[in-house]
Scaffold this active site. Structure first.
Site, mmCIF file in Angstrom:
data_model
loop_
_atom_site.group_PDB
_atom_site.id
_atom_site.type_symbol
_atom_site.label_atom_id
_atom_site.label_comp_id
_atom_site.label_asym_id
_atom_site.label_seq_id
_atom_site.Cartn_x
_atom_site.Cartn_y
_atom_site.Cartn_z
ATOM 1 N N LEU A 186 20.405 50.252 27.566
ATOM 2 C CA LEU A 186 20.785 48.923 27.092
ATOM 3 C C LEU A 186 19.791 47.894 27.628
ATOM 4 C CD1 LEU A 186 24.650 49.098 27.638
ATOM 5 C CD2 LEU A 186 23.399 49.379 25.499
ATOM 6 N N LYS A 210 19.168 35.561 26.648
ATOM 7 C CA LYS A 210 20.176 36.569 26.332
ATOM 8 C C LYS A 210 20.273 37.675 27.377
ATOM 9 C CE LYS A 210 18.688 37.396 22.111
ATOM 10 N NZ LYS A 210 18.651 38.014 20.771
ATOM 11 N N LEU A 216 23.070 44.846 23.075
ATOM 12 C CA LEU A 216 24.412 44.485 22.619
ATOM 13 C C LEU A 216 24.300 43.510 21.442
ATOM 14 C CD1 LEU A 216 26.284 43.900 26.013
ATOM 15 C CD2 LEU A 216 26.293 45.954 24.601
ATOM 16 N N LEU A 235 21.767 39.217 30.411
ATOM 17 C CA LEU A 235 23.036 39.040 31.105
ATOM 18 C C LEU A 235 23.011 39.738 32.453
ATOM 19 C CD1 LEU A 235 25.467 39.758 28.122
ATOM 20 C CD2 LEU A 235 24.566 37.558 28.865
ATOM 21 N N ASP A 292 16.253 40.273 39.080
ATOM 22 C CA ASP A 292 15.336 39.204 38.666
ATOM 23 C C ASP A 292 14.466 39.648 37.495
ATOM 24 O OD1 ASP A 292 13.818 37.004 38.409
ATOM 25 O OD2 ASP A 292 13.197 36.883 40.497
ATOM 26 N N GLY A 337 20.025 48.596 33.405
ATOM 27 C CA GLY A 337 18.987 48.475 34.424
ATOM 28 C C GLY A 337 19.474 47.699 35.632
#
Length: 339
Positions: free
Chosen positions: A186, A244, A232, A246, A210, A206
């Site tokens: 993802l 995007k 996603l 998160l 940072d 992952g």
């Protein structure tokens, strides 16, 4: 002038002098025309737009959270009423349906993070563990490549992790014990958009806090290993004012919420923090002409570094407050989990 009227005269002159001084101070504090006035900057305009959207979505978010709490309370009540024996807590746990979906946090980026980021990663892992333990459809949770700074920090600050249940903590890389064809990484850099979750697959998140210093790294690793990848479907349901990318625990919690509701939009708006300024795409389209100037920020990983820096700076104050709340919440929730 008589001696009787002299004090009154002095007092009135003092009052007049004070009034004139205060008027002069007020005038000096007011900027003169053409002096001190600057046209509002793009950054300030973006900040105002974000604040307005955040205020508009406050009630929607509160309603979503309230509905979720009511739904879970109703489910618990139904479970209690459908059983006659007195051991309610154990009975609820037995009614939990475990998902076969495997969710992996890849901790192989340990050497790329400083201690501050390692501590953040540890807190996010704690939150994932806590949420998975109390979920109605918990996933098969894996921590892989566990070692280095992360393990040392967990040993020093959270010695109870060795007793965690319903989690597989492994020093090996996930590719050593899971088939390549079962893996899906993802990453928000992937051009592939996830439509639904396949519970026979193993999804990898992952473990890199940072992303700004290592953009595209998770996508590159997935490509180098020949692993399928996807992001996603955030853009299909949500417009955000920030990138995007998160937090690890947000991705984890969104997946848990989706497994329970089978509704991506509900999952996103239940989990996403308010600082993200998320709005439904249909409402965002209606107001797109108003905030056209801020569209570059919504581009996420495609925006340049200066836009990303501005976006992060504008959210710093809200982020620091929420981060502290979450850290306190993580410590209390993990300690209260039944073992």
């Amino acid at each position: 002038m008589s001696s009787e009227t002299l004090p009154a005269f002095i007092e009135s002159s003092n009052v007049e002098r004070k009034q004139s001084l205060s008027e002069e101070q007020e005038k000096s504090q007011k900027p003169r025309l053409g002096e001190g006035f600057e046209p509002i900057s793009k950054r300030q305009m973006k900040k105002l737009i974000k604040q307005k959207q955040w205020e508009e979505q406050r009630e929607l978010r509160k309603q979503k959270r309230k509905e979720k709490r009511k739904r879970k309370q109703l489910e618990r009540q139904c479970q209690l009423e459908s059983n006659s024996d007195g051991n309610d807590r154990k009975r609820i746990r037995r009614d939990v349906v475990h998902s076969t979906l495997r969710l992996i946090i890849d901790c192989s980026f340990d050497s790329l993070m400083v201690l501050k980021d390692i501590k953040k990663l540890h807190k996010q892992i704690q939150r994932c563990y806590a949420e998975n333990r109390r979920a109605l459809h918990p996933v098969q949770f894996y921590l892989t490549s566990h070692g280095g700074q992360l393990k040392k920090n967990m040993d020093e600050n959270d010695k109870g992790w060795v007793n965690w249940k319903d989690i597989h903590i492994k020093p090996e890389h996930y590719s050593e014990f899971i088939k390549k064809e079962d893996l899906i990484y993802l990453t928000s850099d992937s051009p592939n958009v996830l439509k639904e979750l396949d519970e026979s697959k193993a999804y990898v998140i992952g473990g890199l806090v940072d992303h700004n210093h290592h953009k595209g790294l998770t996508y590159k690793q997935a490509s180098d290993h020949g692993i399928d990848h996807a992001q996603l479907p955030l853009g299909n349901f949500v417009k955000m004012n920030s990138r995007k990318v998160l937090a690890i625990n947000h991705v984890f919690e969104i997946i848990l919420e989706y497994l329970e509701t089978r509704d991506w939009q509900e999952a996103f708006f239940t989990i996403l923090p308010q600082r993200k300024g998320a709005v439904p795409t249909d409402k965002a389209c209606a107001s797109s002409s108003h905030d056209k100037n801020s569209a570059s920020v919504e581009g996420g990983l495609d925006s340049d570094s200066s836009d990303e820096e501005n976006s992060r700076n504008e959210l710093d104050s809200q982020y620091e407050e929420e981060k502290q709340d979450k850290e306190n919440s993580s410590e209390s929730t993990v300690n209260s989990i039944p073992q």
